[in-house]
Scaffold this motif. Sequence first.
Motif, short mmCIF file in Angstrom:
data_model
loop_
_atom_site.label_atom_id
_atom_site.label_comp_id
_atom_site.label_asym_id
_atom_site.label_seq_id
_atom_site.Cartn_x
_atom_site.Cartn_y
_atom_site.Cartn_z
N ASN A 238 0.84 -1.21 0.00
CA ASN A 238 0.00 0.00 0.00
C ASN A 238 0.86 1.25 0.00
O ASN A 238 0.52 2.26 -0.63
CB ASN A 238 -0.93 0.00 1.22
CG ASN A 238 -2.08 -0.96 1.07
OD1 ASN A 238 -2.48 -1.30 -0.04
ND2 ASN A 238 -2.62 -1.44 2.17
N PHE A 239 1.98 1.18 0.72
CA PHE A 239 2.92 2.31 0.73
C PHE A 239 3.46 2.55 -0.68
O PHE A 239 3.54 3.69 -1.15
CB PHE A 239 4.06 2.00 1.70
CG PHE A 239 4.99 3.17 1.93
CD1 PHE A 239 4.72 4.09 2.92
CD2 PHE A 239 6.12 3.34 1.15
CE1 PHE A 239 5.56 5.18 3.13
CE2 PHE A 239 6.98 4.42 1.35
CZ PHE A 239 6.69 5.33 2.35
N LEU A 240 3.80 1.45 -1.37
CA LEU A 240 4.30 1.56 -2.74
C LEU A 240 3.23 2.13 -3.67
O LEU A 240 3.51 2.97 -4.53
CB LEU A 240 4.75 0.19 -3.24
CG LEU A 240 6.03 -0.38 -2.61
CD1 LEU A 240 6.25 -1.81 -3.06
CD2 LEU A 240 7.24 0.49 -2.95
N MET A 241 1.97 1.66 -3.50
CA MET A 241 0.88 2.17 -4.34
C MET A 241 0.66 3.66 -4.13
O MET A 241 0.28 4.39 -5.05
CB MET A 241 -0.42 1.39 -4.04
CG MET A 241 -0.48 0.04 -4.72
SD MET A 241 -1.98 -0.88 -4.30
CE MET A 241 -3.24 0.17 -5.01
N THR A 377 -0.27 -7.31 -4.63
CA THR A 377 0.95 -7.51 -5.41
C THR A 377 0.67 -7.28 -6.90
O THR A 377 1.43 -6.57 -7.58
CB THR A 377 1.50 -8.94 -5.21
OG1 THR A 377 1.80 -9.13 -3.83
CG2 THR A 377 2.75 -9.16 -6.04
N PHE A 378 -0.41 -7.85 -7.41
CA PHE A 378 -0.80 -7.62 -8.80
C PHE A 378 -1.09 -6.14 -9.05
O PHE A 378 -0.76 -5.60 -10.11
CB PHE A 378 -2.02 -8.46 -9.16
CG PHE A 378 -1.69 -9.89 -9.49
CD1 PHE A 378 -1.06 -10.22 -10.68
CD2 PHE A 378 -2.02 -10.91 -8.61
CE1 PHE A 378 -0.75 -11.54 -10.99
CE2 PHE A 378 -1.71 -12.24 -8.90
CZ PHE A 378 -1.07 -12.56 -10.10
N ASN A 383 0.57 -1.03 -11.42
CA ASN A 383 0.83 0.40 -11.19
C ASN A 383 2.18 0.81 -11.76
O ASN A 383 2.30 1.81 -12.49
CB ASN A 383 0.77 0.68 -9.68
CG ASN A 383 0.70 2.16 -9.37
OD1 ASN A 383 0.56 2.99 -10.26
ND2 ASN A 383 0.79 2.50 -8.10
N VAL A 384 3.22 0.02 -11.45
CA VAL A 384 4.57 0.32 -11.92
C VAL A 384 4.64 0.25 -13.45
O VAL A 384 5.17 1.16 -14.11
CB VAL A 384 5.60 -0.64 -11.29
CG1 VAL A 384 6.97 -0.44 -11.93
CG2 VAL A 384 5.68 -0.43 -9.79
N VAL A 385 4.09 -0.82 -14.03
CA VAL A 385 4.14 -1.01 -15.49
C VAL A 385 3.42 0.12 -16.21
O VAL A 385 3.93 0.70 -17.18
CB VAL A 385 3.52 -2.38 -15.88
CG1 VAL A 385 3.37 -2.48 -17.40
CG2 VAL A 385 4.38 -3.52 -15.36
N LEU A 386 2.21 0.46 -15.72
CA LEU A 386 1.44 1.54 -16.37
C LEU A 386 2.11 2.90 -16.20
O LEU A 386 2.07 3.73 -17.12
CB LEU A 386 0.02 1.57 -15.81
CG LEU A 386 -0.89 0.43 -16.27
CD1 LEU A 386 -2.20 0.44 -15.50
CD2 LEU A 386 -1.17 0.54 -17.77
N ASN A 387 2.73 3.13 -15.04
CA ASN A 387 3.45 4.39 -14.85
C ASN A 387 4.60 4.51 -15.85
O ASN A 387 4.83 5.57 -16.45
CB ASN A 387 4.00 4.48 -13.42
CG ASN A 387 2.99 5.08 -12.46
OD1 ASN A 387 2.34 6.06 -12.77
ND2 ASN A 387 2.87 4.48 -11.29
N ILE A 401 -4.13 7.51 -14.27
CA ILE A 401 -4.70 6.28 -14.85
C ILE A 401 -4.07 5.05 -14.20
O ILE A 401 -4.76 4.09 -13.83
CB ILE A 401 -4.48 6.25 -16.38
CG1 ILE A 401 -5.32 7.33 -17.06
CG2 ILE A 401 -4.84 4.87 -16.95
CD1 ILE A 401 -5.00 7.54 -18.53
N ALA A 402 -2.74 5.08 -14.01
CA ALA A 402 -2.04 3.96 -13.39
C ALA A 402 -2.55 3.70 -11.98
O ALA A 402 -2.80 2.54 -11.60
CB ALA A 402 -0.54 4.24 -13.37
#
Length: 509
Positions: A238-241, A377-378, A383-387, A401-402
């Motif tokens: 959640n911190f990463l998100m 995790t998914f 989030n990372v890929v879309l960013n 959007i990400a």
Amino acid sequence: MSETSQALQKIARGTGIVFAGIIISMLFGFLSRTIIARYFSAGEYGVFNLALTVLSIALVVVTLGFSNSLPREIAFYKEREPSRVRDLISTALIIVAVNSIIWTIVLILEAENISQVFNEERLVYALKIVAFALPFSALTGMIISISQGFGRVREKVYFQNILYPILWLILVLSLAIFNLPFASIFYVYLLAQSLKFFALFFEVYRIKLFELKFSFDLKLGKELIIFSLPLMFVGILNFLMTWTDTLMLGYYKSSKVVGLYNAASPLARLIPIFLNSAAFLYPPIVSRLYAQGKINEMKRTYQILTKWIFLLTLPIFSVMFLFPEATILFIFGEKYVSAAPALQILALGFMFHTFLGLNGLTLVVIGQPKLNMIGDTFAVISNVVLNVLLIPRYGIVGAAIATAVSYFVANVFRSFWLYQKTKIHPFSWNYVKPLVISFVLLGLIQSLHLRVSSIWYAIPILVVFLAVYFFLVLLSRSVDKEDVELFLAIERKLGIDLGIIKKILKRFV
């Protein structure tokens, strides 16, 4: 009165108190941050925020997910094995106390290496001071989680939401009044955290909320850690998100773009405020139903509560989604208006997160925290890929959007697993009807392409929209008997006669 109604009324009462506490905490927290930002330089303010960010990550690791698991575990053991509750509490406190001391030492010894990661020398002495606040913060969180397990909100609201923000504001003001140097703020932070802990500790001891007796059950400790570790990883995820979009905007774009995005993001994160308020008492109350094997009552509680949260959240979402320019202009000023499209997208993401209800907490209640970890995790990966794909081309809109998609992914996973395990879902017929009505009305207003530049022009439109909406909700007979019982309970609590409203409700129930 049914068990469902009793559970809902307890949650509703707690939600109102926690919501008031959150608002007070946000107000004083905002004032404190404003003073810090104005009194110190931008660089010093950045060091302060970096130090608290590192401490926040350490706190997630130190508490091992206990803050999310203890409310469920205490309520569950109270119902099934009440004799083990004391050992459970004592074991949890000992584990966290020892772990916090270990990580305090680690932070002090590794302060220089951590500062090199952020390329900030001033972070060294900052971490060496605030590290001593870690045990106080961790044990404060544990005591509040324990009181939450007993179905209490007093300790959280009085000590975490009111006492600490006021104390912190007074201490920060003192720094400015006495013209103290920058390093003083870290000593002041340590003082505020320790005073909060000791005040809470002596209050718990005074009212004898639980026995403060040394007792360590190795088997119980292992079970608690195994159950809680997925929740610790959920906290990290959640911190990463929360921070991935900001960090990647800084990497791909500029600090100005980050500033624009951080006008939209904090506003959108206000949307789940009622969901988060309801989340405090939900686990202990619903855990008792689960311990008794009352899955149907759990499902009904989940559905009615989700409907209430959606109805309360709709006005906040509507103003941000329909009038993003006016909202940002009113709060942040004209130079941030270009963040309006990002606010609109983020609002959709957080509203989706809200309208599916407390799916993640319900998975914890039924003893499936690992499923939360898998779903999150998914969500973080997406989030990372879309960013990476969207930020270089679309900037803050791509980041929005990400984030919205990541919340969509996380909630779809949680709701899917929850339904598969228990057949619990939020979509009662009396919830679907308000959803459809809101979608249609919001779509109609959006199709008009209203260019409202001032919040004062937006408010009359919003009032008419909400009046029409709630009239159509009544007309569609979307009121449940639990809604009426809650209304009558509120009437009794306030000691007033709401006869006219009762007559209207009788026509549409």
